[in-house]
Structure formats: structure tokens, C-alpha cells
Design a protein around this motif. Structure first.
Motif, PDB file in Angstrom:
ATOM      1  N   ARG A  36     -52.671  37.752  -1.760  1.00 23.27           N
ATOM      2  CA  ARG A  36     -52.512  36.316  -2.019  1.00 23.27           C
ATOM      3  C   ARG A  36     -52.940  35.971  -3.438  1.00 23.27           C
ATOM      4  O   ARG A  36     -52.287  35.171  -4.124  1.00 23.27           O
ATOM      5  CB  ARG A  36     -53.321  35.506  -0.997  1.00 23.27           C
ATOM      6  CG  ARG A  36     -52.802  35.626   0.434  1.00 23.27           C
ATOM      7  CD  ARG A  36     -53.434  34.571   1.333  1.00 23.27           C
ATOM      8  NE  ARG A  36     -52.974  34.706   2.700  1.00 23.27           N
ATOM      9  CZ  ARG A  36     -53.636  35.354   3.647  1.00 23.27           C
ATOM     10  NH1 ARG A  36     -54.804  35.920   3.355  1.00 23.27           N
ATOM     11  NH2 ARG A  36     -53.163  35.439   4.870  1.00 23.27           N
ATOM     12  N   GLU A  37     -54.055  36.576  -3.894  1.00 22.86           N
ATOM     13  CA  GLU A  37     -54.512  36.328  -5.273  1.00 22.86           C
ATOM     14  C   GLU A  37     -53.488  36.837  -6.273  1.00 22.86           C
ATOM     15  O   GLU A  37     -53.181  36.169  -7.276  1.00 22.86           O
ATOM     16  CB  GLU A  37     -55.862  37.032  -5.503  1.00 22.86           C
ATOM     17  CG  GLU A  37     -57.016  36.482  -4.685  1.00 22.86           C
ATOM     18  CD  GLU A  37     -57.395  35.067  -5.115  1.00 22.86           C
ATOM     19  OE1 GLU A  37     -57.236  34.755  -6.310  1.00 22.86           O
ATOM     20  OE2 GLU A  37     -57.831  34.278  -4.252  1.00 22.86           O
ATOM     21  N   LEU A  38     -52.931  38.007  -6.027  1.00 18.12           N
ATOM     22  CA  LEU A  38     -51.963  38.587  -6.958  1.00 18.12           C
ATOM     23  C   LEU A  38     -50.640  37.830  -6.925  1.00 18.12           C
ATOM     24  O   LEU A  38     -49.935  37.748  -7.946  1.00 18.12           O
ATOM     25  CB  LEU A  38     -51.749  40.065  -6.629  1.00 18.12           C
ATOM     26  CG  LEU A  38     -53.000  40.945  -6.795  1.00 18.12           C
ATOM     27  CD1 LEU A  38     -52.715  42.368  -6.339  1.00 18.12           C
ATOM     28  CD2 LEU A  38     -53.490  40.953  -8.240  1.00 18.12           C
ATOM     29  N   ALA A  39     -50.301  37.268  -5.754  1.00 18.34           N
ATOM     30  CA  ALA A  39     -49.099  36.431  -5.686  1.00 18.34           C
ATOM     31  C   ALA A  39     -49.267  35.192  -6.564  1.00 18.34           C
ATOM     32  O   ALA A  39     -48.325  34.747  -7.245  1.00 18.34           O
ATOM     33  CB  ALA A  39     -48.810  36.035  -4.237  1.00 18.34           C
ATOM     34  N   HIS A  40     -50.477  34.618  -6.556  1.00 22.54           N
ATOM     35  CA  HIS A  40     -50.744  33.480  -7.435  1.00 22.54           C
ATOM     36  C   HIS A  40     -50.592  33.885  -8.895  1.00 22.54           C
ATOM     37  O   HIS A  40     -50.007  33.151  -9.707  1.00 22.54           O
ATOM     38  CB  HIS A  40     -52.155  32.944  -7.179  1.00 22.54           C
ATOM     39  CG  HIS A  40     -52.535  31.803  -8.089  1.00 22.54           C
ATOM     40  ND1 HIS A  40     -53.224  31.996  -9.270  1.00 22.54           N
ATOM     41  CD2 HIS A  40     -52.298  30.475  -8.006  1.00 22.54           C
ATOM     42  CE1 HIS A  40     -53.390  30.826  -9.871  1.00 22.54           C
ATOM     43  NE2 HIS A  40     -52.847  29.887  -9.117  1.00 22.54           N
ATOM     44  N   ASP A  41     -51.117  35.070  -9.253  1.00 14.71           N
ATOM     45  CA  ASP A  41     -50.973  35.556 -10.634  1.00 14.71           C
ATOM     46  C   ASP A  41     -49.495  35.735 -10.985  1.00 14.71           C
ATOM     47  O   ASP A  41     -49.083  35.490 -12.121  1.00 14.71           O
ATOM     48  CB  ASP A  41     -51.703  36.890 -10.801  1.00 14.71           C
ATOM     49  CG  ASP A  41     -53.210  36.742 -10.685  1.00 14.71           C
ATOM     50  OD1 ASP A  41     -53.700  35.597 -10.764  1.00 14.71           O
ATOM     51  OD2 ASP A  41     -53.895  37.767 -10.512  1.00 14.71           O
ATOM     52  N   THR A  42     -48.709  36.164  -9.995  1.00 12.89           N
ATOM     53  CA  THR A  42     -47.264  36.325 -10.224  1.00 12.89           C
ATOM     54  C   THR A  42     -46.631  34.976 -10.536  1.00 12.89           C
ATOM     55  O   THR A  42     -45.810  34.855 -11.459  1.00 12.89           O
ATOM     56  CB  THR A  42     -46.606  36.938  -8.973  1.00 12.89           C
ATOM     57  OG1 THR A  42     -47.194  38.211  -8.706  1.00 12.89           O
ATOM     58  CG2 THR A  42     -45.107  37.114  -9.184  1.00 12.89           C
ATOM     59  N   TRP A  43     -46.997  33.950  -9.769  1.00 14.89           N
ATOM     60  CA  TRP A  43     -46.446  32.610 -10.020  1.00 14.89           C
ATOM     61  C   TRP A  43     -46.791  32.144 -11.432  1.00 14.89           C
ATOM     62  O   TRP A  43     -45.941  31.597 -12.144  1.00 14.89           O
ATOM     63  CB  TRP A  43     -46.994  31.612  -8.996  1.00 14.89           C
ATOM     64  CG  TRP A  43     -46.408  30.234  -9.153  1.00 14.89           C
ATOM     65  CD1 TRP A  43     -45.277  29.761  -8.575  1.00 14.89           C
ATOM     66  CD2 TRP A  43     -46.917  29.184  -9.978  1.00 14.89           C
ATOM     67  NE1 TRP A  43     -45.036  28.466  -8.972  1.00 14.89           N
ATOM     68  CE2 TRP A  43     -46.026  28.091  -9.844  1.00 14.89           C
ATOM     69  CE3 TRP A  43     -48.022  29.049 -10.803  1.00 14.89           C
ATOM     70  CZ2 TRP A  43     -46.222  26.892 -10.515  1.00 14.89           C
ATOM     71  CZ3 TRP A  43     -48.216  27.856 -11.472  1.00 14.89           C
ATOM     72  CH2 TRP A  43     -47.329  26.790 -11.333  1.00 14.89           C
TER      73      TRP A  43
END
Length: 436
Positions: A36-43
Motif C-alpha cells: 500500500r505504501e509503495l502504491a502511494h509512491d507509484t501514484w
């Protein structure tokens, strides 16, 4: 997600794929929380790109989705590498290892993976078709057939160096095509290539065509690692198939696993291999252009005195020199390949240990002093040098690695030499003939 998204095609693709994307990252990292944290970084990364490239033509839906997954994969890889470096700070042995994750089972692939990789396969296929016929033939024979470079040189009437250049040329072309597919500029050549599987951005491969898929899975590695050990440290590394390799001090090896073969390039020093049997995937060690092939066995390969030494502890090993000579070695057999003399084999009397350095010993049987000292230097915190007038003095005996300093101090009792400290900044120990 509750965040307000802009109408950018990339951000829309992210929003539409969010739950699948989190699962995708979780499979790469092994942690849903991290995903979830890395998905935020992707966004954040996508939003920055959308903001700085507003004038670019909008990508179509499939390309936008593929790009989102490629960005997420890059971020996940960076995260894993940071975690690996953090773990290495507390490891008792310092090694340099970068491994690509193994390919996922086809049944777990996302639809997005299939869409993305059909495009990737098209890009690679176009790159291969654009190559000159000889380059393409050599590259495919190298990657699909596992043909050695000496054999390909004979087949095409060229030198081994030419074969190596053709393979590198094709790799450059394929790598550049994958960078273009990812929307990146190909980086300047630095002497080290990224694994093509990493450039894909996702692990699974879509079946654009059955033939191309079978070819792709054979010459794109599912696992790769660059291993190294510092002076005075030995490292055992488990491999994904249940095999293992033990690197001697000051040694380096590159491990690459494909669907149809397992390969290791010994770049420096010595390595002991314990290979899990897999008849569908031979295990091949490359060293100075020579090949050592096995299915399941225990053996050592060492770079020594400009050549390659092979010693077998169990099983059988096929040794093939760069010149095409072949020998099959059994338990207790040794082989030495050098650039000048033909491939030679021996079977020493008695139960001579294979790779005794694993147990903290080095054995020497009338070996030149220069070679002995070069071997000991892998464990010495100070540089060791041998003067030319003492280089060929024969050494016979067994040395405990942990007591190599004492052995050097006592050396003048058995050989007509003296050991002195050099005046240079490195304070090297120099072994030279004793004045008469």
C-alpha cells in the motif's frame, strides 16, 4: 483510494487498477502493508510525470496500464534493494548480490501482465528482425540452444571475440527496445546490463504467440545474481533450485537461471558447487571461455595461474575447453586448462580434499612460490609480493589459513628466502631470495 485524481490517462489507469496493483506489489515484496505504501509512491511518481509532460500525446489505455505497472515494479525493486542493503549491514559476511525475482507461475498472472507483455514481445520481435542475419542467428543459438561461443565461431567462420560482440550487439538492441517500450531513453553503456526480465517491469509474460513465448522464456532469465566476497571472507549462497555455491575469499561469480539451463560465470577466485540434479536444466560454469557442465554433483572450479582448475568431489563433470577439447571427470579427478597447453587431467593418489579452503586449509604440491603467495593474498590484510628471483621456488605442504602470517614468518626456515616490509605506503610484505 480517496485521493482526488486528475483526468490524466496514467492516473486514471492507476485508479482503475488500484486493488490489482496492490496485490501485484505485495507478491513482489511479500508484504501487503509495504504494498500500500509503495502504491502511494507509484501514484506520486505518475502525478509528477503527468504534471511535467502535459503536452505529450495521451497513451492508449493498454499502454497507460502497462506503464503504471512498470513504474510500480521499479519502485518495488528499489524497495527490495534498500531492504537488502539494510540487512547486509548486520550480516557477518560482506557480499554484493543483486537478484531478480523468479518468474511467477502462469496461473497467477494478471490480465495487465498479459497486455503489457504482448507489447513487449512485439518490441523484442521487431528488434530481432532488424538485426543482421548473422547477429540474429548467433544470438538465438547462444540463448535458445545454449551453444558455446567456440562452437558458434566454428559454425560461422569467425573468431570467438566476434561471436561475443555479436551477442552483445543483439543484447544492446533488445535492451534498447525494452527501454523504448517502457517509455525510457536507453542509458549509456556502463559495462553492465540490467536483466531483461527486470526491464519488463512485471514478471509474467503474455502469450503473444506460442513460439515467441517459448523462445522468450528460454533466453530471458528468471533469476540472476552477482555475488562477491572480500578478502579473508568465505560465503555460501543458496540458489533457487536447491543448489548452492561457496565462494572463496576475494572471488566473484555471476549466476543466471533460464527455463532450460542454469549458468554461472566465474569472474575471479574459486567456487565450490553443490548442484541439485535437474535433467531438464544442465548446470554450466563458464570460466575464461571454458565450460564445465553437470547435472548433479559436487565440484570446485578455480581461476589459477592464467588457467582454470577443476576438481570433482562426487558425481561426474564434463569439461570443454575454449578450443573444443572435452574430458569427462569422475570422483577424485582433476583437470587444468591453460591458454598454451592441451587440457590435462589427473587422479592424485590418496583421498586428496577438494576445495580444502572451505575447512580453513590450503594444500600445495610443489607449486611455485609466486602462485602460493598469490593464493594466500586472498586472506591477508596486507599486500603480499614475491620478487622475481624467488617466484619459481617450489612449495610443498599444508597451510592453515588462519595462521598464514606465522607460515610466512617461518618460510625462511624451509626456503632460501627472507621476508621484509616494503617501504611503500601499502606496507606490503615482500618475499625475496636471501643473499648468499
Amino acid at each position: 483510494m480517496s485521493a482526488q485524481l486528475s483526468p490524466s490517462p496514467l492516473l486514471k489507469a492507476f485508479q482503475d487498477s488500484y486493488q490489482e496493483l496492490v496485490r501485484f506489489i505485495a507478491r513482489r515484496t511479500g508484504s501487503t502493508h509495504d504494498a500500500r505504501e509503495l502504491a502511494h509512491d507509484t501514484w506520486v511518481r505518475l502525478a509528477e510525470r503527468a504534471e511535467t509532460r502535459e503536452t505529450e500525446p495521451a497513451p492508449h489505455e493498454g499502454a497507460a496500464r502497462a506503464y503504471v505497472y512498470a513504474v510500480a515494479e521499479n519502485i518495488a525493486i528499489d524497495h527490495l534493494r534498500r531492504r537488502q542493503r539494510s540487512a547486509e549491514r548486520f550480516s557477518p559476511v560482506a557480499v554484493d548480490i543483486e537478484a531478480e525475482p523468479a518468474a511467477q507461475d502462469p496461473s497467477t498472472r494478471d490480465v495487465a501482465d498479459g497486455v503489457a507483455h504482448r507489447q513487449a514481445l512485439d518490441a523484442v520481435d521487431a528488434a530481432l528482425r532488424a538485426l543482421p542475419p548473422r547477429s540474429r542467428d548467433i544470438f538465438l543459438a547462444d540463448r535458445l540452444e545454449g551453444a558455446c561461443h567456440a562452437e558458434l565461431a566454428l559454425r560461422h567462420g569467425v573468431s570467438v571475440k566476434t561471436v561475443e560482440r555479436e551477442v552483445m550487439r543483439a543484447l544492446d538492441s533488445v535492451e534498447a527496445a525494452l527501454h523504448r517500450w517502457r517509455g525510457e531513453a536507453a542509458p549509456a553503456r556502463t559495462g553492465r546490463r540490467r536483466a531483461l526480465s527486470a526491464l519488463l517491469g512485471v514478471c509474467g509474460l503474455g502469450v503473444g504467440s506460442a513460439t515467441l513465448w517459448q523462445a522468450w522464456r528460454q533466453w530471458v532469465p528468471g533469476y540472476s545474481a552477482l555475488l562477491s566476497t572480500p578478502i579473508a571472507r568465505i560465503r555460501t549462497q543458496a540458489l533457487p533450485d536447491g543448489s548452492s555455491l561457496t565462494l572463496d575469499a576475494a572471488s566473484r561469480a555471476e549466476v543466471v537461471y533460464y527455463a532450460t539451463r542454469r549458468t554461472v560465470q566465474l569472474l575471479a577466485g574459486s567456487a565450490f558447487f553443490e548442484v541439485a540434479r535437474d535433467e531438464a536444466r544442465p548446470f554450466v560454469v563458464h570460466a575464461l571461455g571454458h565450460e564445465i557442465t553437470v547435472l548433479g554433483t559436487r565440484f570446485e572450479v578455480a581461476l589459477q595461474d592464467g588457467g582454470v582448475r577443476v576438481a570433482v568431489e562426487s558425481g561426474q563433470v564434463r569439461v570443454r575447453s575454449a578450443g573444443g577439447e572435452e574430458r569427462t571427470l569422475g570422483v577424485g579427478d582433476r583437470a587444468f586448462i591453460d591458454p598454451v597447453r592441451p587440457l590435462s587431467t589427473s587422479h592424485p593418489a590418496g583421498a586428496a580434499a577438494v576445495a580444502p579452503w572451505r575447512e580453513g586449509w590450503l594444500d600445495f604440491d610443489r607449486q611455485p612460490l609466486a602462485e602460493v603467495v598469490e593464493r594466500l593474498a586472498r586472506y591477508s590484510p596486507r599486500p603480499l609480493r614475491v620478487a622475481p628471483d624467488a617466484a619459481q621456488l617450489p612449495v610443498f605442504g599444508r597451510v592453515r589459513i588462519g595462521e598464514a602470517g606465522d607460515w610466512l614468518r617461518l618460510l625462511p626456515r624451509s626456503l632460501p628466502v627472507r621476508v621484509r616490509e616494503d617501504d611503500g605506503a601499502d606496507r606490503a610484505l615482500v618475499i625475496e631470495r636471501r643473499p648468499s
